[in-house]
Write a protein that holds these residues in place. Sequence first.
Motif, PDB file in Angstrom:
ATOM      1  N   LYS A   1       0.852  -1.186   0.000  1.00 43.37           N
ATOM      2  CA  LYS A   1       0.000   0.000   0.000  1.00 43.37           C
ATOM      3  C   LYS A   1       0.889   1.238   0.000  1.00 43.37           C
ATOM      4  O   LYS A   1       1.842   1.336   0.777  1.00 43.37           O
ATOM      5  CB  LYS A   1      -0.910   0.024   1.228  1.00 43.37           C
ATOM      6  CG  LYS A   1      -1.935  -1.103   1.259  1.00 43.37           C
ATOM      7  CD  LYS A   1      -2.813  -1.025   2.503  1.00 43.37           C
ATOM      8  CE  LYS A   1      -3.840  -2.157   2.530  1.00 43.37           C
ATOM      9  NZ  LYS A   1      -4.689  -2.112   3.761  1.00 43.37           N
ATOM     10  N   VAL A   2       0.569   2.171  -0.896  1.00 42.05           N
ATOM     11  CA  VAL A   2       1.332   3.417  -1.003  1.00 42.05           C
ATOM     12  C   VAL A   2       0.364   4.571  -0.746  1.00 42.05           C
ATOM     13  O   VAL A   2      -0.677   4.679  -1.400  1.00 42.05           O
ATOM     14  CB  VAL A   2       1.984   3.553  -2.389  1.00 42.05           C
ATOM     15  CG1 VAL A   2       2.835   4.812  -2.457  1.00 42.05           C
ATOM     16  CG2 VAL A   2       2.834   2.324  -2.710  1.00 42.05           C
ATOM     17  N   TYR A   3       0.729   5.436   0.206  1.00 42.68           N
ATOM     18  CA  TYR A   3      -0.153   6.519   0.629  1.00 42.68           C
ATOM     19  C   TYR A   3       0.505   7.878   0.411  1.00 42.68           C
ATOM     20  O   TYR A   3       1.727   8.021   0.513  1.00 42.68           O
ATOM     21  CB  TYR A   3      -0.471   6.419   2.122  1.00 42.68           C
ATOM     22  CG  TYR A   3      -1.175   5.172   2.582  1.00 42.68           C
ATOM     23  CD1 TYR A   3      -2.564   5.117   2.643  1.00 42.68           C
ATOM     24  CD2 TYR A   3      -0.456   4.056   2.998  1.00 42.68           C
ATOM     25  CE1 TYR A   3      -3.221   3.982   3.094  1.00 42.68           C
ATOM     26  CE2 TYR A   3      -1.094   2.915   3.443  1.00 42.68           C
ATOM     27  CZ  TYR A   3      -2.481   2.884   3.494  1.00 42.68           C
ATOM     28  OH  TYR A   3      -3.116   1.749   3.946  1.00 42.68           O
TER      29      TYR A   3
ATOM     30  N   LEU B   1       4.918  10.893   1.752  1.00 45.98           N
ATOM     31  CA  LEU B   1       4.737   9.596   1.111  1.00 45.98           C
ATOM     32  C   LEU B   1       5.011   8.491   2.127  1.00 45.98           C
ATOM     33  O   LEU B   1       6.041   8.522   2.814  1.00 45.98           O
ATOM     34  CB  LEU B   1       5.699   9.469  -0.072  1.00 45.98           C
ATOM     35  CG  LEU B   1       5.774   8.114  -0.780  1.00 45.98           C
ATOM     36  CD1 LEU B   1       4.471   7.806  -1.499  1.00 45.98           C
ATOM     37  CD2 LEU B   1       6.953   8.090  -1.760  1.00 45.98           C
ATOM     38  N   ILE B   2       4.099   7.547   2.238  1.00 47.78           N
ATOM     39  CA  ILE B   2       4.277   6.419   3.154  1.00 47.78           C
ATOM     40  C   ILE B   2       4.050   5.118   2.392  1.00 47.78           C
ATOM     41  O   ILE B   2       3.047   4.950   1.685  1.00 47.78           O
ATOM     42  CB  ILE B   2       3.323   6.511   4.359  1.00 47.78           C
ATOM     43  CG1 ILE B   2       3.667   7.743   5.195  1.00 47.78           C
ATOM     44  CG2 ILE B   2       3.398   5.247   5.216  1.00 47.78           C
ATOM     45  CD1 ILE B   2       2.822   7.924   6.434  1.00 47.78           C
ATOM     46  N   ILE B   3       5.014   4.209   2.515  1.00 45.04           N
ATOM     47  CA  ILE B   3       4.958   2.913   1.837  1.00 45.04           C
ATOM     48  C   ILE B   3       4.798   1.829   2.898  1.00 45.04           C
ATOM     49  O   ILE B   3       5.633   1.719   3.805  1.00 45.04           O
ATOM     50  CB  ILE B   3       6.245   2.663   1.023  1.00 45.04           C
ATOM     51  CG1 ILE B   3       6.517   3.836   0.079  1.00 45.04           C
ATOM     52  CG2 ILE B   3       6.137   1.357   0.247  1.00 45.04           C
ATOM     53  CD1 ILE B   3       7.924   3.847  -0.491  1.00 45.04           C
TER      54      ILE B   3
ATOM     55  N   ARG C   1      -1.111  13.612  -6.115  1.00 48.58           N
ATOM     56  CA  ARG C   1      -1.589  12.335  -6.640  1.00 48.58           C
ATOM     57  C   ARG C   1      -0.430  11.359  -6.797  1.00 48.58           C
ATOM     58  O   ARG C   1       0.738  11.754  -6.848  1.00 48.58           O
ATOM     59  CB  ARG C   1      -2.316  12.533  -7.970  1.00 48.58           C
ATOM     60  CG  ARG C   1      -1.496  13.270  -9.003  1.00 48.58           C
ATOM     61  CD  ARG C   1      -2.405  14.012  -9.995  1.00 48.58           C
ATOM     62  NE  ARG C   1      -1.627  14.722 -11.009  1.00 48.58           N
ATOM     63  CZ  ARG C   1      -1.156  15.954 -10.843  1.00 48.58           C
ATOM     64  NH1 ARG C   1      -1.382  16.620  -9.713  1.00 48.58           N
ATOM     65  NH2 ARG C   1      -0.477  16.549 -11.804  1.00 48.58           N
ATOM     66  N   LEU C   2      -0.801  10.090  -6.900  1.00 45.68           N
ATOM     67  CA  LEU C   2       0.145   8.991  -7.015  1.00 45.68           C
ATOM     68  C   LEU C   2      -0.058   8.246  -8.324  1.00 45.68           C
ATOM     69  O   LEU C   2      -1.187   8.125  -8.813  1.00 45.68           O
ATOM     70  CB  LEU C   2      -0.043   7.991  -5.868  1.00 45.68           C
ATOM     71  CG  LEU C   2       0.472   8.338  -4.479  1.00 45.68           C
ATOM     72  CD1 LEU C   2      -0.084   7.341  -3.468  1.00 45.68           C
ATOM     73  CD2 LEU C   2       1.995   8.315  -4.470  1.00 45.68           C
ATOM     74  N   PHE C   3       1.034   7.716  -8.859  1.00 44.28           N
ATOM     75  CA  PHE C   3       0.961   6.793  -9.988  1.00 44.28           C
ATOM     76  C   PHE C   3       2.007   5.721  -9.757  1.00 44.28           C
ATOM     77  O   PHE C   3       3.171   6.021  -9.436  1.00 44.28           O
ATOM     78  CB  PHE C   3       1.242   7.520 -11.305  1.00 44.28           C
ATOM     79  CG  PHE C   3       1.263   6.612 -12.508  1.00 44.28           C
ATOM     80  CD1 PHE C   3       0.092   6.300 -13.180  1.00 44.28           C
ATOM     81  CD2 PHE C   3       2.455   6.055 -12.948  1.00 44.28           C
ATOM     82  CE1 PHE C   3       0.105   5.462 -14.282  1.00 44.28           C
ATOM     83  CE2 PHE C   3       2.483   5.207 -14.048  1.00 44.28           C
ATOM     84  CZ  PHE C   3       1.301   4.911 -14.718  1.00 44.28           C
ATOM     85  N   LEU C   4       1.599   4.458  -9.888  1.00 50.38           N
ATOM     86  CA  LEU C   4       2.526   3.339  -9.762  1.00 50.38           C
ATOM     87  C   LEU C   4       2.763   2.731 -11.138  1.00 50.38           C
ATOM     88  O   LEU C   4       1.814   2.371 -11.842  1.00 50.38           O
ATOM     89  CB  LEU C   4       1.971   2.272  -8.812  1.00 50.38           C
ATOM     90  CG  LEU C   4       1.617   2.710  -7.389  1.00 50.38           C
ATOM     91  CD1 LEU C   4       1.191   1.505  -6.561  1.00 50.38           C
ATOM     92  CD2 LEU C   4       2.790   3.426  -6.733  1.00 50.38           C
ATOM     93  N   GLY C   5       4.027   2.634 -11.516  1.00 48.69           N
ATOM     94  CA  GLY C   5       4.380   2.057 -12.815  1.00 48.69           C
ATOM     95  C   GLY C   5       5.854   1.725 -12.845  1.00 48.69           C
ATOM     96  O   GLY C   5       6.653   2.266 -12.079  1.00 48.69           O
TER      97      GLY C   5
ATOM     98  N   VAL D   1       5.141  10.674  -7.652  1.00 50.20           N
ATOM     99  CA  VAL D   1       4.376  11.648  -6.877  1.00 50.20           C
ATOM    100  C   VAL D   1       4.282  12.930  -7.694  1.00 50.20           C
ATOM    101  O   VAL D   1       5.311  13.449  -8.151  1.00 50.20           O
ATOM    102  CB  VAL D   1       5.046  11.937  -5.517  1.00 50.20           C
ATOM    103  CG1 VAL D   1       4.253  12.997  -4.755  1.00 50.20           C
ATOM    104  CG2 VAL D   1       5.165  10.668  -4.691  1.00 50.20           C
ATOM    105  N   SER D   2       3.061  13.429  -7.896  1.00 46.74           N
ATOM    106  CA  SER D   2       2.844  14.652  -8.671  1.00 46.74           C
ATOM    107  C   SER D   2       2.011  15.628  -7.841  1.00 46.74           C
ATOM    108  O   SER D   2       0.999  15.244  -7.258  1.00 46.74           O
ATOM    109  CB  SER D   2       2.109  14.356  -9.982  1.00 46.74           C
ATOM    110  OG  SER D   2       2.804  13.403 -10.753  1.00 46.74           O
ATOM    111  N   ILE D   3       2.451  16.883  -7.804  1.00 48.24           N
ATOM    112  CA  ILE D   3       1.762  17.937  -7.057  1.00 48.24           C
ATOM    113  C   ILE D   3       1.765  19.191  -7.926  1.00 48.24           C
ATOM    114  O   ILE D   3       2.794  19.554  -8.495  1.00 48.24           O
ATOM    115  CB  ILE D   3       2.453  18.236  -5.712  1.00 48.24           C
ATOM    116  CG1 ILE D   3       2.650  16.967  -4.887  1.00 48.24           C
ATOM    117  CG2 ILE D   3       1.663  19.260  -4.907  1.00 48.24           C
ATOM    118  CD1 ILE D   3       3.545  17.140  -3.674  1.00 48.24           C
ATOM    119  N   ASP D   4       0.625  19.867  -8.035  1.00 48.96           N
ATOM    120  CA  ASP D   4       0.561  21.147  -8.744  1.00 48.96           C
ATOM    121  C   ASP D   4       0.900  22.261  -7.763  1.00 48.96           C
ATOM    122  O   ASP D   4       0.360  22.316  -6.653  1.00 48.96           O
ATOM    123  CB  ASP D   4      -0.831  21.376  -9.324  1.00 48.96           C
ATOM    124  CG  ASP D   4      -1.234  20.285 -10.311  1.00 48.96           C
ATOM    125  OD1 ASP D   4      -0.340  19.747 -10.986  1.00 48.96           O
ATOM    126  OD2 ASP D   4      -2.439  19.972 -10.384  1.00 48.96           O
TER     127      ASP D   4
END
Length: 228
Positions: free
Chosen positions: A14-16, A32-34, A56-60, A72-75
Amino acid sequence: MKLGDVNGDGIIDKVYLYGNTSNGIFADNITLIIQDGHSNQSTTVNLQNNAGYNARLFLGDFSKDNVQDILVSIDSGGSGGYGIFYIYSFKNNILHEMFDVDKYNNEYKFNVNYEDFYKVSVGNPQLDVLFTIDISNKGYDYLSQYYNDNGKLKQPAKGEVLALGALYPIVTNVNSVGYDILALQRIIGTTNSDTLGYVENLMTWNGTQFTSSRLSVSILGTRLISLL
């Protein structure tokens, strides 16, 4: 929160993203917490730039090792349209920073200069690249601010390539299990509202870092005027 195997043990983790929100989309102290799906142990990652909008998060899999990485993306908000981006690997429960927005912005700086005869040059001496944008279609009111009627500059004028505004995961090879990244920077004239185009940087992980595999400039289209 996103679910995915980010340490490579075959068990879903789980990634938060946690943060303090005030109006729903702005947050500060973004963290970020893993959480390891096997042991339930948590790893906390403190972001250097940790405040902004729409985090927001994206896992790839960016490193092409069949283990998902964390984007990790933040505006940042504001008229510049800047973004805050980090990519982390957590393979074998070892945190490794793959991408840092500040390091990117320091590396990819450009000189933007208005040139005679309605051209704007966008260059980076360190990367040994030069692009030329034709602004002759900007109209008389715009061009007369900078140019005499003979097409010569009235005086030197500079634009700017802004800091990183967007970072997109992108699939360039449908047979690959992983992602590359597409980085976008806005090119402006002498004012922030004058968008001349975008620097587009397609980057691929080479085993130790992201390297540019295609650097280009895209321009905005104009209306097609028939010559008939």
